[in-house]
Scaffold this motif. Structure first.
Motif, PDB file in Angstrom:
ATOM      1  N   PRO A  14       0.809  -1.222   0.000  1.00  0.00           N
ATOM      2  CA  PRO A  14       0.000   0.000   0.000  1.00  0.00           C
ATOM      3  C   PRO A  14       0.845   1.277   0.000  1.00  0.00           C
ATOM      4  CG  PRO A  14       0.079  -0.898   2.201  1.00  0.00           C
ATOM      5  CD  PRO A  14       0.830  -1.861   1.307  1.00  0.00           C
ATOM      6  N   SER A  15       1.612   1.488  -1.036  1.00  0.00           N
ATOM      7  CA  SER A  15       2.560   2.606  -1.062  1.00  0.00           C
ATOM      8  C   SER A  15       1.884   3.965  -1.039  1.00  0.00           C
ATOM      9  CB  SER A  15       3.466   2.496  -2.277  1.00  0.00           C
ATOM     10  OG  SER A  15       2.702   2.509  -3.460  1.00  0.00           O
ATOM     11  N   SER A  16       0.774   4.121  -1.724  1.00  0.00           N
ATOM     12  CA  SER A  16       0.122   5.432  -1.736  1.00  0.00           C
ATOM     13  C   SER A  16      -0.880   5.586  -0.596  1.00  0.00           C
ATOM     14  CB  SER A  16      -0.564   5.673  -3.075  1.00  0.00           C
ATOM     15  OG  SER A  16      -1.495   4.662  -3.338  1.00  0.00           O
ATOM     16  N   LYS A  17      -1.305   4.493   0.007  1.00  0.00           N
ATOM     17  CA  LYS A  17      -2.274   4.550   1.111  1.00  0.00           C
ATOM     18  C   LYS A  17      -1.618   4.666   2.483  1.00  0.00           C
ATOM     19  CE  LYS A  17      -5.713   1.564  -1.058  1.00  0.00           C
ATOM     20  NZ  LYS A  17      -6.465   0.323  -0.830  1.00  0.00           N
ATOM     21  N   LEU A  42      -8.865   4.507  -0.748  1.00  0.00           N
ATOM     22  CA  LEU A  42      -8.372   5.747  -1.329  1.00  0.00           C
ATOM     23  C   LEU A  42      -8.525   5.609  -2.843  1.00  0.00           C
ATOM     24  CD1 LEU A  42      -6.966   8.387  -0.423  1.00  0.00           C
ATOM     25  CD2 LEU A  42      -4.803   7.286  -0.882  1.00  0.00           C
ATOM     26  N   SER A  43      -9.573   6.229  -3.375  1.00  0.00           N
ATOM     27  CA  SER A  43      -9.841   6.068  -4.810  1.00  0.00           C
ATOM     28  C   SER A  43      -8.762   6.762  -5.630  1.00  0.00           C
ATOM     29  CB  SER A  43     -11.231   6.611  -5.162  1.00  0.00           C
ATOM     30  OG  SER A  43     -11.306   7.982  -4.838  1.00  0.00           O
ATOM     31  N   LEU A  44      -8.621   6.332  -6.873  1.00  0.00           N
ATOM     32  CA  LEU A  44      -7.555   6.831  -7.733  1.00  0.00           C
ATOM     33  C   LEU A  44      -7.676   8.310  -8.074  1.00  0.00           C
ATOM     34  CD1 LEU A  44      -7.098   3.860 -10.196  1.00  0.00           C
ATOM     35  CD2 LEU A  44      -5.527   4.616  -8.412  1.00  0.00           C
ATOM     36  N   VAL A  56      -8.330  10.644  -5.983  1.00  0.00           N
ATOM     37  CA  VAL A  56      -7.838  11.424  -4.847  1.00  0.00           C
ATOM     38  C   VAL A  56      -6.325  11.560  -5.002  1.00  0.00           C
ATOM     39  CG1 VAL A  56      -7.597  11.515  -2.340  1.00  0.00           C
ATOM     40  CG2 VAL A  56      -9.677  10.591  -3.348  1.00  0.00           C
ATOM     41  N   ARG A  57      -5.859  12.756  -5.347  1.00  0.00           N
ATOM     42  CA  ARG A  57      -4.435  12.989  -5.596  1.00  0.00           C
ATOM     43  C   ARG A  57      -3.705  13.485  -4.358  1.00  0.00           C
ATOM     44  NH1 ARG A  57      -3.807   9.532  -8.608  1.00  0.00           N
ATOM     45  NH2 ARG A  57      -1.691  10.247  -8.836  1.00  0.00           N
ATOM     46  N   GLU A  58      -4.418  14.084  -3.411  1.00  0.00           N
ATOM     47  CA  GLU A  58      -3.833  14.550  -2.151  1.00  0.00           C
ATOM     48  C   GLU A  58      -4.747  14.131  -1.023  1.00  0.00           C
ATOM     49  OE1 GLU A  58      -3.176  18.743  -2.318  1.00  0.00           O
ATOM     50  OE2 GLU A  58      -1.795  18.595  -4.007  1.00  0.00           O
ATOM     51  N   TRP A  59      -4.148  13.815   0.118  1.00  0.00           N
ATOM     52  CA  TRP A  59      -4.956  13.418   1.265  1.00  0.00           C
ATOM     53  C   TRP A  59      -4.234  13.762   2.557  1.00  0.00           C
ATOM     54  CZ3 TRP A  59      -3.149   9.344   4.445  1.00  0.00           C
ATOM     55  CH2 TRP A  59      -2.081   8.605   3.937  1.00  0.00           C
ATOM     56  N   ASP A  60      -5.022  13.861   3.646  1.00  0.00           N
ATOM     57  CA  ASP A  60      -4.486  14.133   4.982  1.00  0.00           C
ATOM     58  C   ASP A  60      -4.625  12.881   5.822  1.00  0.00           C
ATOM     59  OD1 ASP A  60      -3.876  16.853   4.530  1.00  0.00           O
ATOM     60  OD2 ASP A  60      -5.991  17.371   4.792  1.00  0.00           O
ATOM     61  N   CYS A  61      -3.579  12.549   6.554  1.00  0.00           N
ATOM     62  CA  CYS A  61      -3.600  11.365   7.420  1.00  0.00           C
ATOM     63  C   CYS A  61      -4.559  11.615   8.585  1.00  0.00           C
ATOM     64  CB  CYS A  61      -2.190  11.077   7.947  1.00  0.00           C
ATOM     65  SG  CYS A  61      -2.133   9.701   9.105  1.00  0.00           S
ATOM     66  N   PRO A  62      -5.510  10.702   8.810  1.00  0.00           N
ATOM     67  CA  PRO A  62      -6.450  10.883   9.921  1.00  0.00           C
ATOM     68  C   PRO A  62      -5.791  10.739  11.297  1.00  0.00           C
ATOM     69  CG  PRO A  62      -7.029   8.922   8.617  1.00  0.00           C
ATOM     70  CD  PRO A  62      -5.834   9.545   7.981  1.00  0.00           C
ATOM     71  N   LYS A  63      -4.633  10.097  11.343  1.00  0.00           N
ATOM     72  CA  LYS A  63      -3.976   9.867  12.630  1.00  0.00           C
ATOM     73  C   LYS A  63      -3.057  11.031  13.021  1.00  0.00           C
ATOM     74  CE  LYS A  63      -1.411   6.347  15.133  1.00  0.00           C
ATOM     75  NZ  LYS A  63      -0.741   5.060  15.040  1.00  0.00           N
ATOM     76  N   CYS A  64      -2.179  11.471  12.082  1.00  0.00           N
ATOM     77  CA  CYS A  64      -1.196  12.501  12.452  1.00  0.00           C
ATOM     78  C   CYS A  64      -1.414  13.831  11.715  1.00  0.00           C
ATOM     79  CB  CYS A  64       0.221  12.003  12.198  1.00  0.00           C
ATOM     80  SG  CYS A  64       0.627  11.785  10.454  1.00  0.00           S
ATOM     81  N   SER A  65      -2.427  13.899  10.854  1.00  0.00           N
ATOM     82  CA  SER A  65      -2.805  15.115  10.106  1.00  0.00           C
ATOM     83  C   SER A  65      -1.748  15.593   9.117  1.00  0.00           C
ATOM     84  CB  SER A  65      -3.157  16.246  11.066  1.00  0.00           C
ATOM     85  OG  SER A  65      -4.218  15.874  11.907  1.00  0.00           O
ATOM     86  N   THR A  66      -0.835  14.733   8.711  1.00  0.00           N
ATOM     87  CA  THR A  66       0.159  15.101   7.712  1.00  0.00           C
ATOM     88  C   THR A  66      -0.503  15.129   6.340  1.00  0.00           C
ATOM     89  OG1 THR A  66       1.873  14.010   9.001  1.00  0.00           O
ATOM     90  CG2 THR A  66       2.394  14.494   6.711  1.00  0.00           C
ATOM     91  N   HIS A  67      -0.229  16.179   5.556  1.00  0.00           N
ATOM     92  CA  HIS A  67      -0.777  16.313   4.203  1.00  0.00           C
ATOM     93  C   HIS A  67       0.145  15.598   3.219  1.00  0.00           C
ATOM     94  CE1 HIS A  67      -3.104  18.085   0.991  1.00  0.00           C
ATOM     95  NE2 HIS A  67      -1.971  18.406   0.391  1.00  0.00           N
ATOM     96  N   HIS A  68      -0.438  14.771   2.337  1.00  0.00           N
ATOM     97  CA  HIS A  68       0.351  13.983   1.388  1.00  0.00           C
ATOM     98  C   HIS A  68      -0.089  14.231  -0.040  1.00  0.00           C
ATOM     99  CE1 HIS A  68       2.211  11.517   4.475  1.00  0.00           C
ATOM    100  NE2 HIS A  68       1.022  11.301   5.004  1.00  0.00           N
TER     101      HIS A  68
END
Length: 126
Positions: A47-50, A62-64, A66-78
């Motif tokens: 799960p490299s992108s997840k 995480l559908s294809l 979705v190009r950017e997302w925020d981690c629900p645990k640590c709130s880091t933007h990816h």
């Protein structure tokens, strides 16, 4: 890679065949052997992108598109692609440094003999 499955798509078959992905992998393995490098294949289900590259949390879906997302645990933007590249690099380094197992290997790659500055060959680095 599941190139065999992707070629079944009639719209993409010609483009995928023209890309010669299997040959690319073969050439990478060959070049790594020539230069005494370790070639690490990451499992296609890794799960490299997840996976959050900061805390390790894995998003279930995480559908294809979705190009950017925020981690629900640590709130880091990816950024999806940059995060995936960092996770693949970390997985490859874990294999080469710690001997972690990402995917069962079919064969082991051993280093080639290296030439020294005076032209004599040395044993490969292990």
């Amino acid at each position: 890679m599941a190139v065999k499955n992707m070629v079944k798509n009639k719209k993409l078959a010609l483009s995928i065949s023209d890309a010669s992905w299997g040959e690319l992998v073969r050439q990478l393995e060959y070049k790594c052997d020539c230069y005494g490098r370790t070639f690490v294949k990451i499992d296609r289900w890794f799960p490299s992108s997840k996976r959050c590259g900061h805390c390790g949390y894995i998003v279930e879906k995480l559908s294809l598109n979705v190009r950017e997302w925020d981690c629900p645990k640590c709130s880091t933007h990816h950024d999806r692609d940059i995060n995936a590249a960092k996770n693949i690099l970390a997985a490859g380094l874990a294999v080469s440094v710690c001997g972690a197992n990402i995917r069962p290997d079919r064969f082991e790659s051993f280093g080639q003999l290296r030439k020294t500055s005076n032209g004599k060959k040395q044993k490969p680095k292990s």
